[in-house]
Design an enzyme around this catalytic site. Structure first.
Site, PDB file in Angstrom:
ATOM      1  N   GLY A 145       8.501  12.643  -0.522  1.00  0.00           N
ATOM      2  CA  GLY A 145       7.484  13.420  -1.228  1.00  0.00           C
ATOM      3  C   GLY A 145       7.669  14.918  -1.169  1.00  0.00           C
ATOM      4  O   GLY A 145       6.704  15.664  -1.334  1.00  0.00           O
ATOM      5  N   ASN A 151       9.227  16.776  -3.374  1.00  0.00           N
ATOM      6  CA  ASN A 151       8.925  17.309  -4.711  1.00  0.00           C
ATOM      7  C   ASN A 151       7.417  17.336  -4.956  1.00  0.00           C
ATOM      8  O   ASN A 151       6.905  18.294  -5.550  1.00  0.00           O
ATOM      9  CB  ASN A 151       9.625  16.487  -5.796  1.00  0.00           C
ATOM     10  CG  ASN A 151      11.044  16.953  -6.032  1.00  0.00           C
ATOM     11  OD1 ASN A 151      11.271  17.957  -6.698  1.00  0.00           O
ATOM     12  ND2 ASN A 151      11.999  16.248  -5.440  1.00  0.00           N
ATOM     13  N   ARG A 189      12.458  -6.135  -7.447  1.00  0.00           N
ATOM     14  CA  ARG A 189      12.996  -5.063  -6.613  1.00  0.00           C
ATOM     15  C   ARG A 189      13.067  -3.723  -7.352  1.00  0.00           C
ATOM     16  O   ARG A 189      12.917  -2.660  -6.763  1.00  0.00           O
ATOM     17  CB  ARG A 189      14.398  -5.465  -6.131  1.00  0.00           C
ATOM     18  CG  ARG A 189      14.826  -4.884  -4.790  1.00  0.00           C
ATOM     19  CD  ARG A 189      16.143  -5.498  -4.313  1.00  0.00           C
ATOM     20  NE  ARG A 189      17.119  -5.607  -5.392  1.00  0.00           N
ATOM     21  CZ  ARG A 189      17.951  -4.630  -5.765  1.00  0.00           C
ATOM     22  NH1 ARG A 189      17.940  -3.475  -5.136  1.00  0.00           N
ATOM     23  NH2 ARG A 189      18.811  -4.829  -6.747  1.00  0.00           N
ATOM     24  N   LYS A 227      11.531  -3.035 -10.554  1.00  0.00           N
ATOM     25  CA  LYS A 227      10.442  -2.716 -11.497  1.00  0.00           C
ATOM     26  C   LYS A 227       9.126  -3.209 -10.900  1.00  0.00           C
ATOM     27  O   LYS A 227       9.118  -3.920  -9.889  1.00  0.00           O
ATOM     28  CB  LYS A 227      10.698  -3.381 -12.851  1.00  0.00           C
ATOM     29  CG  LYS A 227      10.720  -4.895 -12.788  1.00  0.00           C
ATOM     30  CD  LYS A 227      10.842  -5.514 -14.186  1.00  0.00           C
ATOM     31  CE  LYS A 227      10.744  -7.031 -14.109  1.00  0.00           C
ATOM     32  NZ  LYS A 227      10.749  -7.678 -15.410  1.00  0.00           N
ATOM     33  N   MET A 256      11.060   4.733  -7.269  1.00  0.00           N
ATOM     34  CA  MET A 256      12.331   4.014  -7.359  1.00  0.00           C
ATOM     35  C   MET A 256      12.262   2.745  -8.207  1.00  0.00           C
ATOM     36  O   MET A 256      13.047   1.820  -8.005  1.00  0.00           O
ATOM     37  CB  MET A 256      12.836   3.683  -5.948  1.00  0.00           C
ATOM     38  CG  MET A 256      13.104   4.920  -5.093  1.00  0.00           C
ATOM     39  SD  MET A 256      14.216   6.104  -5.892  1.00  0.00           S
ATOM     40  CE  MET A 256      15.767   5.243  -5.692  1.00  0.00           C
ATOM     41  N   ARG A 257      11.353   2.707  -9.156  1.00  0.00           N
ATOM     42  CA  ARG A 257      11.262   1.541 -10.048  1.00  0.00           C
ATOM     43  C   ARG A 257      11.188   2.000 -11.489  1.00  0.00           C
ATOM     44  O   ARG A 257      10.565   3.032 -11.772  1.00  0.00           O
ATOM     45  CB  ARG A 257      10.016   0.708  -9.727  1.00  0.00           C
ATOM     46  CG  ARG A 257      10.115   0.018  -8.377  1.00  0.00           C
ATOM     47  CD  ARG A 257       8.788  -0.552  -7.949  1.00  0.00           C
ATOM     48  NE  ARG A 257       8.880  -0.970  -6.567  1.00  0.00           N
ATOM     49  CZ  ARG A 257       9.259  -2.180  -6.169  1.00  0.00           C
ATOM     50  NH1 ARG A 257       9.534  -3.120  -7.060  1.00  0.00           N
ATOM     51  NH2 ARG A 257       9.352  -2.471  -4.893  1.00  0.00           N
ATOM     52  N   ASN A 310       9.955  12.700 -15.329  1.00  0.00           N
ATOM     53  CA  ASN A 310      10.703  12.331 -14.123  1.00  0.00           C
ATOM     54  C   ASN A 310      11.666  13.458 -13.769  1.00  0.00           C
ATOM     55  O   ASN A 310      12.051  14.246 -14.637  1.00  0.00           O
ATOM     56  CB  ASN A 310      11.514  11.052 -14.412  1.00  0.00           C
ATOM     57  CG  ASN A 310      12.296  10.579 -13.199  1.00  0.00           C
ATOM     58  OD1 ASN A 310      11.792  10.572 -12.077  1.00  0.00           O
ATOM     59  ND2 ASN A 310      13.551  10.194 -13.405  1.00  0.00           N
ATOM     60  N   HIS A 326      15.500  13.964 -11.982  1.00  0.00           N
ATOM     61  CA  HIS A 326      16.693  13.211 -11.607  1.00  0.00           C
ATOM     62  C   HIS A 326      17.713  14.172 -10.997  1.00  0.00           C
ATOM     63  O   HIS A 326      17.940  15.254 -11.554  1.00  0.00           O
ATOM     64  CB  HIS A 326      17.276  12.535 -12.850  1.00  0.00           C
ATOM     65  CG  HIS A 326      18.486  11.716 -12.549  1.00  0.00           C
ATOM     66  ND1 HIS A 326      18.403  10.468 -11.970  1.00  0.00           N
ATOM     67  CD2 HIS A 326      19.802  11.980 -12.706  1.00  0.00           C
ATOM     68  CE1 HIS A 326      19.628   9.994 -11.788  1.00  0.00           C
ATOM     69  NE2 HIS A 326      20.492  10.894 -12.234  1.00  0.00           N
TER      70      HIS A 326
HETATM   71  C1  GRF Z   1      14.578  13.616  -5.638  1.00  0.00           C
HETATM   72  O1  GRF Z   1      15.881  13.975  -5.309  1.00  0.00           O
HETATM   73  C2  GRF Z   1      14.484  13.263  -7.094  1.00  0.00           C
HETATM   74  O2  GRF Z   1      15.433  13.910  -7.884  1.00  0.00           O
HETATM   75  C3  GRF Z   1      14.753  11.793  -7.111  1.00  0.00           C
HETATM   76  O3  GRF Z   1      14.169  11.314  -5.932  1.00  0.00           O
HETATM   77  C4  GRF Z   1      14.155  12.335  -4.953  1.00  0.00           C
HETATM   78  C5  GRF Z   1      12.774  12.404  -4.380  1.00  0.00           C
HETATM   79  O4  GRF Z   1      12.718  13.139  -3.191  1.00  0.00           O
HETATM   80  N1  GRF Z   1      14.241  11.191  -8.313  1.00  0.00           N
HETATM   81  P1  GRF Z   1      11.306  13.524  -2.586  1.00  0.00           P
HETATM   82  O5  GRF Z   1      10.563  12.220  -2.300  1.00  0.00           O
HETATM   83  O6  GRF Z   1      10.593  14.383  -3.566  1.00  0.00           O
HETATM   84  O7  GRF Z   1      11.604  14.243  -1.296  1.00  0.00           O
END
Ligand code: GRF
Length: 214
Positions: A14, A16, A65, A67, A94-95, A111, A113
Site C-alpha cells: 500500500g 502507492n 487465483r 480474478k 493482483m487480480r 491502474n 503498472h
Molecule cells: C506497484 O509497483 C504498482 O506498480 C503495482 O503494484 C505495486 C504496488 O505496490 N501495480 P504498493 O502496494 O503500492 O506498495
C-alpha cells in the site's frame, strides 16, 4: 461540487495508497479516499488505511487465483457504491477485473503498472525489464479495460536502468516515480482535465495565461 471520492483496491503493502492519501490530504488531489478494499486479509494496505482513519475492508475474492468470482465482484461493487465512490484506483491489486466490475465503473477505473507499457505487461514487470536489458523503463498510469495492462495510457514516467542495478534497486527507483506519477494523474482525472479519444488520452489543462501569452 462535492469532493470526489476515490475507492482504492490493493493486495500488497500500500505504498502507492499512502502517496495518494497524502496527496489528497495536502490538497494536491481534490478528492478523498472514501474506502480501501483488499482481497488479502492481512494486506499492509488495510493497516495503512486504518492508521489514517480511512474505512478499509477485506472482501474474500472467491475460489480463483487471478480474478474475483462474480459474487465477489458484486460485493466489491456494492461496497464501493455504498461508499459513494466515483473513481476506482487500483494500487497493487493482483487480480484482473471482469465484466460485472468493469460495467459498474466503466471508464472510471485506473491502474498503475511498473513498466513503460506496452512493454512488459503482466507480473513482475520491473524484473522483466531488467532481464531484457532495457536502459530505460518506468511506470504507467492507465485506464482499465478487459485486457491485462492494456487500457488507454494516462501518464508515464521514465526511470533509468543502471549497470549495477539489481531488480530490487530498480524497483525502488520505479516506486519513487510511481509516488509522483499516480497523484499527478489522479488530480487531472478528478479535475476533469483528461479527454479520451479512442486510445489517446489528452491532457486538457485550463490555460493559466490568456491565449497569446505563451
Ligand atoms: C506497484 O509497483 C504498482 O506498480 C503495482 O503494484 C505495486 C504496488 O505496490 N501495480 P504498493 O502496494 O503500492 O506498495
Amino acid at each position: 461540487m462535492s469532493e470526489a471520492r476515490l475507492g482504492v483496491l490493493g493486495s500488497g503493502t500500500g505504498t502507492n495508497f499512502v502517496a495518494i492519501a497524502e496527496a489528497c490530504a495536502a490538497g494536491r488531489i481534490p478528492a478523498r479516499v472514501a474506502l480501501v478494499l483488499s482481497d488479502v486479509p492481512d494486506a499492509g494496505i488495510l493497516a495503512r488505511a486504518r492508521e489514517r482513519g480511512i474505512p478499509a475492508r477485506y472482501i474474500p475474492p472467491g475460489p480463483f487465483r487471478t480474478k474475483l468470482d462474480e459474487a465477489a465482484e458484486r460485493a466489491y461493487v456494492s461496497a464501493l457504491q455504498e461508499a459513494g465512490v466515483q473513481w476506482v484506483v487500483l494500487a497493487g491489486f493482483m487480480r484482473v477485473l471482469k465484466s460485472v466490475f468493469l460495467r459498474a465503473f466503466e471508464g472510471r477505473i485506473v491502474n498503475i503498472h511498473p513498466s513503460l507499457l506496452p512493454s512488459f505487461p503482466g507480473l513482475a514487470a520491473w524484473r522483466q525489464a531488467w532481464e531484457y536489458g532495457v536502459k530505460v523503463t518506468g511506470c504507467t498510469v492507465h485506464f482499465v479495460d478487459a485486457g491485462v495492462d492494456s487500457g488507454p495510457i494516462i501518464g508515464q514516467q521514465a526511470v533509468p536502468v543502471h549497470d549495477d542495478d539489481t531488480p530490487e534497486t530498480l524497483l525502488q527507483r520505479i516506486h519513487q516515480a510511481e509516488y509522483e506519477l499516480y497523484p499527478r494523474c489522479l488530480a487531472a482525472l478528478v479535475r476533469g482535465e483528461l479527454e479520451v479519444q479512442g486510445r489517446r488520452v489528452l491532457w486538457r489543462r485550463p490555460a493559466k495565461e490568456p491565449p497569446g501569452h505563451g
